[in-house]
Design an enzyme around this catalytic site. Structure first.
Site, PDB file in Angstrom:
ATOM      1  N   HIS A 109       0.839  -1.197   0.000  1.00  0.00           N
ATOM      2  CA  HIS A 109       0.000   0.000   0.000  1.00  0.00           C
ATOM      3  C   HIS A 109       0.876   1.251   0.000  1.00  0.00           C
ATOM      4  CE1 HIS A 109       1.006   0.014   4.219  1.00  0.00           C
ATOM      5  NE2 HIS A 109       0.408  -1.129   4.404  1.00  0.00           N
TER       6      HIS A 109
HETATM    7  C1  T46 Z   1       2.857   1.078   6.875  1.00  0.00           C
HETATM    8  C2  T46 Z   1       3.624  -0.163   7.157  1.00  0.00           C
HETATM    9  C3  T46 Z   1       5.088   0.068   7.297  1.00  0.00           C
HETATM   10  C4  T46 Z   1      -4.586   0.116  13.191  1.00  0.00           C
HETATM   11  O1  T46 Z   1      -5.715  -0.135  13.673  1.00  0.00           O
HETATM   12  N1  T46 Z   1      -3.829   1.141  13.699  1.00  0.00           N
HETATM   13  C5  T46 Z   1      -2.587   1.439  13.224  1.00  0.00           C
HETATM   14  O2  T46 Z   1      -1.943   2.387  13.708  1.00  0.00           O
HETATM   15  C6  T46 Z   1      -2.062   0.643  12.145  1.00  0.00           C
HETATM   16  C7  T46 Z   1      -0.688   0.929  11.568  1.00  0.00           C
HETATM   17  C8  T46 Z   1      -2.833  -0.384  11.650  1.00  0.00           C
HETATM   18  N2  T46 Z   1      -4.068  -0.635  12.169  1.00  0.00           N
HETATM   19  C9  T46 Z   1      -4.838  -1.770  11.652  1.00  0.00           C
HETATM   20  C10 T46 Z   1      -5.252  -1.675  10.196  1.00  0.00           C
HETATM   21  C11 T46 Z   1      -5.355  -3.142   9.784  1.00  0.00           C
HETATM   22  O3  T46 Z   1      -6.648  -3.635  10.129  1.00  0.00           O
HETATM   23  O4  T46 Z   1      -4.033  -2.950  11.743  1.00  0.00           O
HETATM   24  C12 T46 Z   1      -4.322  -3.840  10.670  1.00  0.00           C
HETATM   25  C13 T46 Z   1      -3.054  -4.215   9.937  1.00  0.00           C
HETATM   26  O5  T46 Z   1      -2.582  -3.058   9.213  1.00  0.00           O
HETATM   27  P1  T46 Z   1      -1.837  -3.218   7.803  1.00  0.00           P
HETATM   28  O6  T46 Z   1      -2.343  -4.389   7.084  1.00  0.00           O
HETATM   29  O7  T46 Z   1      -1.920  -1.884   7.113  1.00  0.00           O
HETATM   30  O8  T46 Z   1      -0.337  -3.515   8.282  1.00  0.00           O
HETATM   31  P2  T46 Z   1       0.993  -3.488   7.401  1.00  0.00           P
HETATM   32  O9  T46 Z   1       2.039  -4.137   8.204  1.00  0.00           O
HETATM   33  O10 T46 Z   1       0.745  -4.009   6.033  1.00  0.00           O
HETATM   34  O11 T46 Z   1       1.332  -1.915   7.231  1.00  0.00           O
HETATM   35  C14 T46 Z   1       1.736  -1.126   8.344  1.00  0.00           C
HETATM   36  C15 T46 Z   1       1.005   0.221   8.338  1.00  0.00           C
HETATM   37  O12 T46 Z   1      -0.410  -0.007   8.277  1.00  0.00           O
HETATM   38  C16 T46 Z   1       1.414   1.086   7.179  1.00  0.00           C
HETATM   39  O13 T46 Z   1       0.965   2.414   7.400  1.00  0.00           O
HETATM   40  O14 T46 Z   1       3.369   1.987   6.245  1.00  0.00           O
HETATM   41  O15 T46 Z   1       3.147  -0.896   8.296  1.00  0.00           O
END
Ligand code: T46
Length: 138
Positions: free
Chosen positions: A49
């Site tokens: 993303h």
């Molecule tokens: C990024 C990379 C480096 C929350 O509820 N609060 C938060 O502060 C974050 C970061 C995520 N979430 C929730 C959203 C999703 O339901 O946690 C779940 C997993 O998030 P995501 O699939 O986006 O995780 P990554 O590891 O793919 O990405 C994360 C960050 O979301 C993103 O901003 O830059 O780490």
């Protein structure tokens, strides 16, 4: 925009080193949120993303994680495997993270509170977004 920075690191009188960064000083945004990703096994992929406004600094205090960065034109891989190295990532950069070592920890300090509407999670949408911001001179 993305760039690598050396995080301030001092050898302390006690065993070990201490690393630190501060808002506006070492990172040119105010930090409003900290999150970290842990308990991840080797070869796991995360990310896929980009963000519209969010600025972040990523660092890996333990282990090794490849960060694949795509600005819509060029792709580069940066390995975070040293706790004194930080990777600042600005808006409109597609990122993927690949865990190279079991239980590596990815820490992130972010400029904004969590807001799902700031995410672009579809690659074609990202490419169009990059073209649009370039044409608007943003
Ligand atoms: C990024 C990379 C480096 C929350 O509820 N609060 C938060 O502060 C974050 C970061 C995520 N979430 C929730 C959203 C999703 O339901 O946690 C779940 C997993 O998030 P995501 O699939 O986006 O995780 P990554 O590891 O793919 O990405 C994360 C960050 O979301 C993103 O901003 O830059 O780490």
């Amino acid at each position: 925009m993305y760039k690598i920075i050396n995080i301030n690191t001092i050898k302390t009188e006690k065993e070990g080193e201490l690393s630190f960064f501060q808002s506006n000083d070492d990172v040119d945004f105010v930090i409003n949120r900290i999150y970290y990703i842990h308990g991840v096994k080797k070869n796991t992929k995360r990310g896929k993303h980009a963000h519209k406004k969010l600025q972040q600094i990523l660092f890996c205090p333990y282990g090794s994680i490849d960060i694949i960065l795509d600005d819509g034109y060029d792709v580069r891989v940066i390995t975070l495997d040293n706790p004194t190295i930080g990777l600042i990532i600005g808006p409109a950069i597609w990122r993927e993270m690949i865990w190279k070592v079991d239980d590596s920890v990815l820490c992130v300090a972010a400029s904004l509170l969590y807001d799902e509407s700031d995410y672009i999670r579809d690659y074609n949408e990202f490419k169009n977004y990059v073209k649009g911001t370039k044409n608007n001179g943003d």
